[in-house]
Structures are given as structure tokens and as C-alpha cells.
Design an enzyme around this catalytic site. Sequence first.
Site, short mmCIF file in Angstrom:
data_model
loop_
_atom_site.label_atom_id
_atom_site.label_comp_id
_atom_site.label_asym_id
_atom_site.label_seq_id
_atom_site.Cartn_x
_atom_site.Cartn_y
_atom_site.Cartn_z
N CYS A 1 -16.43 31.81 -24.91
CA CYS A 1 -17.80 31.44 -24.58
C CYS A 1 -18.24 30.23 -25.40
O CYS A 1 -17.75 30.01 -26.50
CB CYS A 1 -18.78 32.59 -24.81
SG CYS A 1 -18.50 34.05 -23.81
N ARG B 168 -12.36 26.48 -25.51
CA ARG B 168 -12.57 27.83 -26.03
C ARG B 168 -12.20 28.90 -25.00
O ARG B 168 -12.03 30.06 -25.35
CB ARG B 168 -14.05 28.01 -26.44
CG ARG B 168 -14.46 27.13 -27.59
CD ARG B 168 -15.96 27.17 -27.81
NE ARG B 168 -16.42 28.45 -28.28
CZ ARG B 168 -16.52 28.79 -29.56
NH1 ARG B 168 -16.18 27.94 -30.49
NH2 ARG B 168 -16.98 29.97 -29.91
N TRP C 82 -16.97 33.67 -20.96
CA TRP C 82 -15.69 34.37 -20.87
C TRP C 82 -16.03 35.83 -20.65
O TRP C 82 -16.60 36.48 -21.52
CB TRP C 82 -14.89 34.17 -22.16
CG TRP C 82 -13.46 34.62 -22.10
CD1 TRP C 82 -12.40 33.92 -21.63
CD2 TRP C 82 -12.94 35.88 -22.57
NE1 TRP C 82 -11.24 34.65 -21.77
CE2 TRP C 82 -11.54 35.86 -22.34
CE3 TRP C 82 -13.51 37.02 -23.15
CZ2 TRP C 82 -10.71 36.92 -22.69
CZ3 TRP C 82 -12.69 38.08 -23.48
CH2 TRP C 82 -11.30 38.02 -23.25
N ASN D 13 -23.45 34.54 -26.65
CA ASN D 13 -22.04 34.82 -26.96
C ASN D 13 -21.99 36.13 -27.73
O ASN D 13 -22.84 36.39 -28.58
CB ASN D 13 -21.43 33.72 -27.84
CG ASN D 13 -21.27 32.42 -27.12
OD1 ASN D 13 -21.47 32.33 -25.91
ND2 ASN D 13 -20.91 31.38 -27.86
N GLY D 14 -20.96 36.94 -27.46
CA GLY D 14 -20.80 38.18 -28.20
C GLY D 14 -20.86 39.39 -27.29
O GLY D 14 -20.82 39.29 -26.06
N GLU E 197 6.71 33.43 -32.70
CA GLU E 197 5.76 32.38 -32.33
C GLU E 197 6.23 31.61 -31.11
O GLU E 197 5.44 31.27 -30.23
CB GLU E 197 5.55 31.43 -33.53
CG GLU E 197 4.64 30.25 -33.26
CD GLU E 197 3.22 30.63 -32.89
OE1 GLU E 197 2.49 29.74 -32.42
OE2 GLU E 197 2.83 31.81 -33.04
N LYS F 115 4.17 31.33 -27.54
CA LYS F 115 3.81 30.07 -26.89
C LYS F 115 4.23 30.06 -25.43
O LYS F 115 3.47 29.63 -24.56
CB LYS F 115 4.48 28.87 -27.61
CG LYS F 115 3.94 28.56 -28.98
CD LYS F 115 2.55 27.95 -29.00
CE LYS F 115 1.44 28.96 -29.12
NZ LYS F 115 1.29 29.70 -30.32
N GLU G 211 2.00 32.48 -23.36
CA GLU G 211 0.61 32.02 -23.29
C GLU G 211 0.41 30.96 -22.21
O GLU G 211 -0.57 31.01 -21.46
CB GLU G 211 0.18 31.42 -24.64
CG GLU G 211 -0.19 32.42 -25.70
CD GLU G 211 -0.62 31.74 -26.98
OE1 GLU G 211 -1.60 32.20 -27.58
OE2 GLU G 211 0.01 30.74 -27.40
N HIS H 131 19.75 47.41 -30.75
CA HIS H 131 18.98 48.65 -30.73
C HIS H 131 18.03 48.69 -29.53
O HIS H 131 16.90 49.18 -29.64
CB HIS H 131 18.19 48.81 -32.04
CG HIS H 131 19.07 48.93 -33.24
ND1 HIS H 131 19.61 50.13 -33.65
CD2 HIS H 131 19.54 47.99 -34.10
CE1 HIS H 131 20.36 49.93 -34.73
NE2 HIS H 131 20.33 48.64 -35.02
N LYS I 51 -9.88 30.32 -27.09
CA LYS I 51 -9.41 29.71 -28.33
C LYS I 51 -9.86 30.50 -29.55
O LYS I 51 -9.10 30.75 -30.46
CB LYS I 51 -9.92 28.26 -28.41
CG LYS I 51 -9.44 27.50 -29.64
CD LYS I 51 -7.94 27.30 -29.59
CE LYS I 51 -7.43 26.48 -30.76
NZ LYS I 51 -5.96 26.43 -30.78
#
Length: 614
Positions: free
Chosen positions: A2, A27, A75, A101-102, A487, A491, A494, A510, A609
Site C-alpha cells: 500500500c 511497494r 494491496w 495502510n494497515g 536466496e 529470487k 518471486e 534425505h 516491497k
Amino acid sequence: MCGIVGYIGERDAYPILIKGLHRLEYRGYDSAGVALLGSNGNLNIYKTKGKVKELEEFSQQKDISGNIGIAHTRWATHGEPNQTNAHPHFSMDESIALIHNGIIENYAVLKETLIQKGFIFRTNTDTEVIVHLIDFIRREEKTTLFRAVQLALQQLIGAFAIAVIEKGNPDTIIAARKSSPLVIGIGEDEFFLASDATPIVEYTKDVVYLNDNEIALMERGKGLKVVDLLNVEKSHVIQHLELTISQLEKGEFEHFMLKEIFEQPRTLRDSMKGRINIEENNVALSGVIDNSEKFKNARRIIIVACGTSWHAGLIGEHLIETLCRIPVEVEYASEFRYRNPVIYQDDIVIAISQSGETADTLAAVEISKAQGAFIYGICNAVGSSIPRNTHSGSYIHVGPEIGVASTKAFTGQVTALALLALNIAKVKGTITQETLESFVKELSLIPEKIEKILEKSDSIKRFSRIFTYAKNFIYLGRGFSYPAALEGALKLKEISYIHAEGYPAAEMKHGPIALIDSDMPVVVIATRNNLYDKVVSNIQEIKARNGRIIAVVTEGDAVVSKIADYCIEIPETHEALDPLLSVIPLQLLAYHIAVTKGRDVDQPRNLAKSVTVE
């Protein structure tokens, strides 16, 4: 997650608001809207599902006049992403407009009460409760809008950053925050409002960061007034932004993500500037020096973080335990905050967050402070909530990161953790001068070694096209390279939407080895270190099952290069610093696969973000 923008002054508000929304697109969002007090006194609200450009198209030929307005990118949390649920929301008589926002945790109870009072809800959002509650209190108490906002916020449970304007009051914006960031830009007879500084820097460098439970009154022709929920006036410090417009533009690059990958040699030099001295083979962090007794006597260190920052924390764990001989635990902040953790007063809690606003990490900080731990923050955003709520810390100084998938922030965090580990080791006397000098020298060489890797971008681009067919990837690494594998997998998933998982290479037998076949690409970090021979054995096991291997190897490798299908060479460095180099080709691989698949690299679906809500 947001975005809020606001303006009051003598300029036309709409262009400033729209440009501000574009600045906040990184964001993450799914709808956008704007509310303007028009020159004719009308309160005009326009909103759409989709991107800001669709809001611009929708607003064409409409009344966009006025010198005061608020705007928002949403969002979705409560209610699906559509035009109705988009912000701004307004009161029943359409005299008050509000953006938020929130998340309001007690919205259902408040909504039921307001329905009984005769209020009609048009949306499925928790936000609409706030504007109706403000309207109800204003009428019931026969009070001002500002006082009604104060009283309403006292009834809210959860997180919020809000901005409110009122029809018939063209000289006022009211804003408030709790656990969600807001920054106010101060110009000449004008105010700017935003979730972060990116929409503001073009107009003013003077800003005020609101603290939790503070309300700001921005009135045309008057100074900024800040009070708390109980109407106690609060002092506010004007800070000067170091941010520049050029940092917010893509320049010659197709995407912000690619720009930020290529910025890493410079950003790591900036991150180390003033902290390492090559001539004297020394390293110094004021946050450790000023609190040396805390670090010297620490019982243990707990690292709390989320996502990419958590991966950096795993590398930090390895660095600190190796160099400082202090036990380290790395925790997902989202789990840590809810499991009644055992925290001692001689613990040090390191909170890592690019934005400095991550809700779960902030909550972990508050829990740890309440139990007496010393809190050290590692953040990128100057003036954000985590630096303001910790005892000490380090900024990573990598500049604004616009791409949702973190790249330069990750390497900046790992660099900061390496500097931190070296400083703690010096304080505790657990590092020899020879080892210290070796680390300092290698750290100083990392930026130019990354420059060499970036020269391979085109070759990585060429062979990455082969793997766009894949629906799954496995990433493997050992020791310091295991978090880098995690990481790399993150990436890829995402930005390309290909499922990818990272594993310690030794754990492949395993379970994950059952997945290996000719359709399964496996990315292996196989650089020269004390586990190299072990990783080579893992690679041979994969090839025996017809797996397709992309290997990241040290320059001059003569073993893995004969086994793997594709090899990406990186310069040799200290084993502990290897992730700073090995992650670069993994970032490029993910980027080029995603671009080839036609993905929105900078704004991947469903992601934000800065995750400022749970």
C-alpha cells in the site's frame, strides 16, 4: 505494501499525487485511487482496479482541479481487489475522504456497532469502518474533524497510517500513524505526505517522520502541528533527505531490478565507506565500539528477520559463531513474536529489515526490548521505525531499492553483518591480527570482483532461455553457500513464478533426490572451499539420475566444469565472503529467466516491497 500520497499548497495537487503513486508502485498494489477537493468545492473521488496508469486513464475528462488531495495504492487484505474496495473511502454523505495502510483487527465489532447506528457499508474493507467511525463521532460529539479523528483512533486495534480530508475544508489534511510509516515533507507554504520519502524528494528535502500514535495537522499557511491521541503536543525534528531523483530512475536499464543488480559494486563500496581502513587493515563500527561491553558480555545473539533478510541472517550466524564464538540463533520474526521466546537481559537481538518497517520484525523488537535485551538494527531506510526503536545499529547505505525482489539490500546486509562480526571479534579478542587483515583485504576487493561477474550477464542471459520450460528448480549449497542457495531459489520463484527450493547439498539424499530427473534443473554452488569435494559428490549423484546442472564455480575449476551442463565462474575469495559473489549469478539467472517468460520483474504479482501488516 500500500502507498499513501498527499498534498496541500498552491500547486495543482493531481499531478503531484499521480507522480507520487508512480514512485510508490514498487511497494506492490492491485488498485489505486485519488480524492481531490476541487476548485468548485466538490470532493471528487476517482479509483480503479489495476495500475496507476489505469487511474490516469479513468480520470481523463474529469474534474481534477484543486490544491489539496490524497491518493492511494492498495494491496488487498480485506475484500477482493476491485474498484469498490479501492481507496479512498468516504463517509455516507461523501463529505469525508480517507485512505489507510494497515489492518484494523477489531473492525468487525466496530462495523456491527455502526450498522446498528444506521451506517451503510459499500465495501468489504476494514478501512471503511474508520471513516464511518470518524463521521459518527464528529456528529455525536458535535466536534471538529481533527478531534473526531483523535477519538476514533483511540478505539482502533491494529496498524494504521491514515490521511483524511473534508469537503468544505480546503485548508487541512489530517494524518496519523501506528505501526505503519508516514513521512511529511515541508515546503514553502505547502506540505507533502507519503508512506516513504520517494514521492517527496522531488519537491523538498525537509521531512518529518511521524512516530506511533501521533496525529499531524497540516494547515495551509500554518506550521506543522503534531499531537498524540490524548492531544498532548509532540515536538518534531525536521530531517534532511540524502535521497536524489537519479536514484529513483531506471536510467539505461530495462528494469529497476537489473539496475540494482549492477549497482552492487558501488553500493557495497558505499556500505563499507568509513568503516574499513585498508591502509591500517582495520574495521570500525561505532554501534559496536559505543556498546563494547554489551557485545563483550553477550550470552548469545538472536537474529530476527523475514524473507531475504532472514537469509542474510543465516550468513551472519555463520560469521559471528566462526569469528566471535558466541552462540547465534536465527529466527523468522513472524514465528518468534508468537511463541513466547526466552530472552535474557544479556542477550543481543539483531533485527534485519531493508525497509525498517517490517511489521513482524518490529513486533519482535518490541518483545525483546520489553524483556531487557539489547537491540541492534541493520536497515537501509534512514529514519524508518526499526532504527528509531533500537538501541544501536548500522545502516547498509545501498540507496533506495525499487525492485520488489531484493538484490543490493541482501549484499548490503551481508556486508554489514561481516563488518559487525569482525568488530565483535575485535572487542572479544577472538580474532588474530592476521585473520582480521585477511578479511579486511578481501572485503575491500569484493566490489571489483562483482564487476567481473556482471560482465557475464549476457552469457547467463543466453543459456537462461533454455530453462524457461521448467516448472521446478532445486538449489543446493553447503556451509556459507547454503543461505545463498536459499536466496537464489527465492529470487527465481518471486519474479519468474517457477517453483524453486533451496537445500543444504548433503540433505538431498534425505528426500529431494526423489525429484531428480532429466526435467529437473539443479543449481549448485560449488566454489572451492573445505566442503568442495563433498559438493562434487552431490553433483555426481545428480548426474547419475540425469539431472541438469547449473554450477557456480570458482575461476579455473577443472572438476565440476567437466560434469555440469552449464558453469558460471566467479573469482576466488574468502570462504565466509563467498555468498557476496555467488549470489550475483543467481540474481542474474532469475532475472533473465523471468524476462524471457514475460514477467513483470519489478512488480511481481501478489508481492509487496515493504510488508507492514501481518
